[in-house]
Design a protein around this motif. Structure first.
Motif, PDB file in Angstrom:
ATOM      1  N   ARG A 178      -7.043   0.669  -1.194  1.00 17.10           N
ATOM      2  CA  ARG A 178      -6.055   0.248  -0.229  1.00 17.10           C
ATOM      3  C   ARG A 178      -6.456  -1.339  -0.134  1.00 17.10           C
ATOM      4  O   ARG A 178      -7.607  -1.821  -0.141  1.00 17.10           O
ATOM      5  CB  ARG A 178      -6.367   0.663   1.047  1.00 17.10           C
ATOM      6  CG  ARG A 178      -5.610   2.034   1.408  1.00 17.10           C
ATOM      7  CD  ARG A 178      -5.771   2.350   2.814  1.00 17.10           C
ATOM      8  NE  ARG A 178      -5.097   1.614   3.680  1.00 17.10           N
ATOM      9  CZ  ARG A 178      -3.728   1.486   3.909  1.00 17.10           C
ATOM     10  NH1 ARG A 178      -3.250   2.447   3.278  1.00 17.10           N
ATOM     11  NH2 ARG A 178      -3.093   1.073   4.694  1.00 17.10           N
ATOM     12  N   LYS A 187       1.303   3.914  -3.335  1.00 18.94           N
ATOM     13  CA  LYS A 187       0.546   4.859  -2.890  1.00 18.94           C
ATOM     14  C   LYS A 187      -1.120   4.525  -3.137  1.00 18.94           C
ATOM     15  O   LYS A 187      -1.897   5.201  -3.398  1.00 18.94           O
ATOM     16  CB  LYS A 187       0.674   6.208  -3.779  1.00 18.94           C
ATOM     17  CG  LYS A 187       1.969   6.719  -3.787  1.00 18.94           C
ATOM     18  CD  LYS A 187       2.158   7.808  -4.562  1.00 18.94           C
ATOM     19  CE  LYS A 187       3.725   8.202  -4.552  1.00 18.94           C
ATOM     20  NZ  LYS A 187       3.952   9.346  -5.589  1.00 18.94           N
ATOM     21  N   ARG A 188      -1.561   3.373  -2.384  1.00 18.80           N
ATOM     22  CA  ARG A 188      -2.776   3.173  -2.227  1.00 18.80           C
ATOM     23  C   ARG A 188      -3.644   3.467  -1.140  1.00 18.80           C
ATOM     24  O   ARG A 188      -3.338   3.207   0.041  1.00 18.80           O
ATOM     25  CB  ARG A 188      -2.720   1.366  -2.214  1.00 18.80           C
ATOM     26  CG  ARG A 188      -2.300   0.705  -3.488  1.00 18.80           C
ATOM     27  CD  ARG A 188      -2.652  -0.620  -3.579  1.00 18.80           C
ATOM     28  NE  ARG A 188      -2.478  -1.227  -5.063  1.00 18.80           N
ATOM     29  CZ  ARG A 188      -3.488  -1.134  -6.014  1.00 18.80           C
ATOM     30  NH1 ARG A 188      -4.670  -0.762  -5.479  1.00 18.80           N
ATOM     31  NH2 ARG A 188      -3.373  -1.597  -7.142  1.00 18.80           N
ATOM     32  N   ASP A 189      -4.235   4.534  -1.334  1.00 20.08           N
ATOM     33  CA  ASP A 189      -4.497   5.234   0.019  1.00 20.08           C
ATOM     34  C   ASP A 189      -6.066   5.656   0.044  1.00 20.08           C
ATOM     35  O   ASP A 189      -6.503   6.434   0.562  1.00 20.08           O
ATOM     36  CB  ASP A 189      -3.765   6.294   0.370  1.00 20.08           C
ATOM     37  CG  ASP A 189      -3.710   7.286  -0.780  1.00 20.08           C
ATOM     38  OD1 ASP A 189      -4.246   7.143  -1.906  1.00 20.08           O
ATOM     39  OD2 ASP A 189      -2.880   8.310  -0.751  1.00 20.08           O
ATOM     40  N   ASN A 190      -6.761   5.229  -1.162  1.00 24.05           N
ATOM     41  CA  ASN A 190      -8.272   5.453  -1.389  1.00 24.05           C
ATOM     42  C   ASN A 190      -8.670   6.940  -1.627  1.00 24.05           C
ATOM     43  O   ASN A 190      -9.660   7.295  -1.566  1.00 24.05           O
ATOM     44  CB  ASN A 190      -8.943   5.020  -0.248  1.00 24.05           C
ATOM     45  CG  ASN A 190      -9.074   3.420  -0.042  1.00 24.05           C
ATOM     46  OD1 ASN A 190      -9.092   2.586  -0.924  1.00 24.05           O
ATOM     47  ND2 ASN A 190      -9.493   3.337   1.133  1.00 24.05           N
ATOM     48  N   ARG A 191      -7.716   7.815  -1.856  1.00 23.85           N
ATOM     49  CA  ARG A 191      -7.692   9.119  -2.346  1.00 23.85           C
ATOM     50  C   ARG A 191      -7.904   9.200  -3.912  1.00 23.85           C
ATOM     51  O   ARG A 191      -6.980   8.596  -4.608  1.00 23.85           O
ATOM     52  CB  ARG A 191      -6.353  10.039  -1.773  1.00 23.85           C
ATOM     53  CG  ARG A 191      -6.476   9.861  -0.222  1.00 23.85           C
ATOM     54  CD  ARG A 191      -5.665  10.982   0.211  1.00 23.85           C
ATOM     55  NE  ARG A 191      -5.375  10.803   1.507  1.00 23.85           N
ATOM     56  CZ  ARG A 191      -4.382  11.092   2.208  1.00 23.85           C
ATOM     57  NH1 ARG A 191      -3.315  11.594   1.866  1.00 23.85           N
ATOM     58  NH2 ARG A 191      -4.357  11.347   3.683  1.00 23.85           N
ATOM     59  N   PRO A 192      -8.852  10.327  -4.240  1.00 28.40           N
ATOM     60  CA  PRO A 192      -8.598  10.203  -5.848  1.00 28.40           C
ATOM     61  C   PRO A 192      -7.511  11.224  -6.102  1.00 28.40           C
ATOM     62  O   PRO A 192      -7.336  12.241  -5.722  1.00 28.40           O
ATOM     63  CB  PRO A 192     -10.212  11.072  -5.969  1.00 28.40           C
ATOM     64  CG  PRO A 192     -10.496  11.824  -4.709  1.00 28.40           C
ATOM     65  CD  PRO A 192      -9.756  10.580  -3.739  1.00 28.40           C
ATOM     66  N   ARG A 193      -7.036  10.968  -7.184  1.00 29.60           N
ATOM     67  CA  ARG A 193      -5.899  11.711  -7.884  1.00 29.60           C
ATOM     68  C   ARG A 193      -6.263  12.054  -9.379  1.00 29.60           C
ATOM     69  O   ARG A 193      -6.630  11.356 -10.093  1.00 29.60           O
ATOM     70  CB  ARG A 193      -4.807  10.822  -8.026  1.00 29.60           C
ATOM     71  CG  ARG A 193      -4.017  10.953  -6.518  1.00 29.60           C
ATOM     72  CD  ARG A 193      -2.824  10.031  -6.565  1.00 29.60           C
ATOM     73  NE  ARG A 193      -2.230  10.264  -5.356  1.00 29.60           N
ATOM     74  CZ  ARG A 193      -2.471   9.549  -4.046  1.00 29.60           C
ATOM     75  NH1 ARG A 193      -3.202   8.429  -4.500  1.00 29.60           N
ATOM     76  NH2 ARG A 193      -1.604   9.343  -3.069  1.00 29.60           N
ATOM     77  N   VAL A 200      -8.423   6.311  -8.700  1.00 29.71           N
ATOM     78  CA  VAL A 200      -8.522   6.038  -7.111  1.00 29.71           C
ATOM     79  C   VAL A 200      -7.838   4.603  -7.124  1.00 29.71           C
ATOM     80  O   VAL A 200      -8.191   3.814  -7.627  1.00 29.71           O
ATOM     81  CB  VAL A 200      -9.968   5.744  -6.373  1.00 29.71           C
ATOM     82  CG1 VAL A 200      -9.878   5.482  -5.030  1.00 29.71           C
ATOM     83  CG2 VAL A 200     -10.471   7.172  -6.689  1.00 29.71           C
ATOM     84  N   ASN A 201      -6.642   4.734  -6.080  1.00 24.91           N
ATOM     85  CA  ASN A 201      -6.094   3.455  -6.089  1.00 24.91           C
ATOM     86  C   ASN A 201      -6.572   2.857  -4.414  1.00 24.91           C
ATOM     87  O   ASN A 201      -6.065   3.389  -3.381  1.00 24.91           O
ATOM     88  CB  ASN A 201      -4.311   3.254  -5.935  1.00 24.91           C
ATOM     89  CG  ASN A 201      -3.800   3.716  -7.223  1.00 24.91           C
ATOM     90  OD1 ASN A 201      -4.136   3.295  -8.000  1.00 24.91           O
ATOM     91  ND2 ASN A 201      -2.570   4.260  -6.927  1.00 24.91           N
ATOM     92  N   PHE A 215     -10.172  11.158 -12.669  1.00 23.71           N
ATOM     93  CA  PHE A 215      -9.536  10.979 -11.275  1.00 23.71           C
ATOM     94  C   PHE A 215      -9.249   9.332 -11.201  1.00 23.71           C
ATOM     95  O   PHE A 215     -10.448   8.643 -11.384  1.00 23.71           O
ATOM     96  CB  PHE A 215     -10.639  11.559 -10.285  1.00 23.71           C
ATOM     97  CG  PHE A 215     -10.515  12.901 -10.068  1.00 23.71           C
ATOM     98  CD1 PHE A 215      -9.573  13.609  -9.302  1.00 23.71           C
ATOM     99  CD2 PHE A 215     -11.582  13.566 -10.757  1.00 23.71           C
ATOM    100  CE1 PHE A 215      -9.721  14.708  -9.212  1.00 23.71           C
ATOM    101  CE2 PHE A 215     -11.479  14.942 -10.640  1.00 23.71           C
ATOM    102  CZ  PHE A 215     -10.522  15.521  -9.944  1.00 23.71           C
ATOM    103  N   ASN A 256       0.818  -1.182  -0.037  1.00 18.56           N
ATOM    104  CA  ASN A 256      -0.035   0.197   0.092  1.00 18.56           C
ATOM    105  C   ASN A 256       1.059   1.242   0.018  1.00 18.56           C
ATOM    106  O   ASN A 256       0.590   2.216  -0.637  1.00 18.56           O
ATOM    107  CB  ASN A 256      -0.827   0.054   1.047  1.00 18.56           C
ATOM    108  CG  ASN A 256      -2.191  -0.974   1.144  1.00 18.56           C
ATOM    109  OD1 ASN A 256      -2.585  -1.106  -0.051  1.00 18.56           O
ATOM    110  ND2 ASN A 256      -2.740  -1.526   2.131  1.00 18.56           N
TER     111      ASN A 256
END
Length: 152
Positions: A84, A20-26, A81-82, A79, A16
């Protein structure tokens, strides 16, 4: 928590962090790269709808609504999302599978995890021999394989 569960959880947390698997949209333009035809089709459809609305007597006053709806409804394509990975998601079949997929069946564990399990004094010899057998049979092991090894 057993030693295998602890090692598996540590490996998942390490992945994770690395990915950068943090459930945040990029914000990302990967949608345009992966689906250029769909992207062009969206714009053609939008301009066609805009043209019809501008030509219409009843709809010409609400062109602003078309612009706002187009931006809002299609903005999420830009966007990524990766999600977690979580130990608790392994072997759970519910709506999380729609979001995460069955990553634990399709993703192989790093060889370092297998080495850590084989060299750990907290893992009994029976599980180590079963792990040797699994590696000999399958070659590469998935997260689910290690998860099933750690179950009582």
């Amino acid at each position: 928590m057993t030693e295998i569960q602890r090692l598996l959880t540590d490996t998942i947390e390490q992945l994770n962090a690395e990915e950068k698997r943090d459930n945040r949209p990029r914000f990302s333009i990967s949608f345009i790269r992966k689906h250029p035809g769909l992207f062009i089709g969206m714009w053609i459809g939008w301009f066609a709808t805009l043209w019809v609305m501008l030509e219409s007597d009843t709809l010409s006053g609400s062109v602003w609504l078309l612009v706002v709806l187009f931006a809002l409804l299609n903005g999420f394509f830009f966007f990524d999302v990766n999600p977690r990975y979580r130990y608790d998601d392994i072997d759970v079949l519910d709506l999380r599978v729609c979001y995460n997929g069955e990553w634990y069946n399709t993703r192989n564990v790093p060889p370092t995890l297998i080495d850590k399990i084989l060299h750990s004094p907290g893992v009994d010899e029976q599980k180590k021999s079963l792990l040797h057998k699994m590696v000999a049979t399958k070659g590469e092991l998935s997260f689910y394989d290690i998860f099933s090894l750690g179950r009582p």
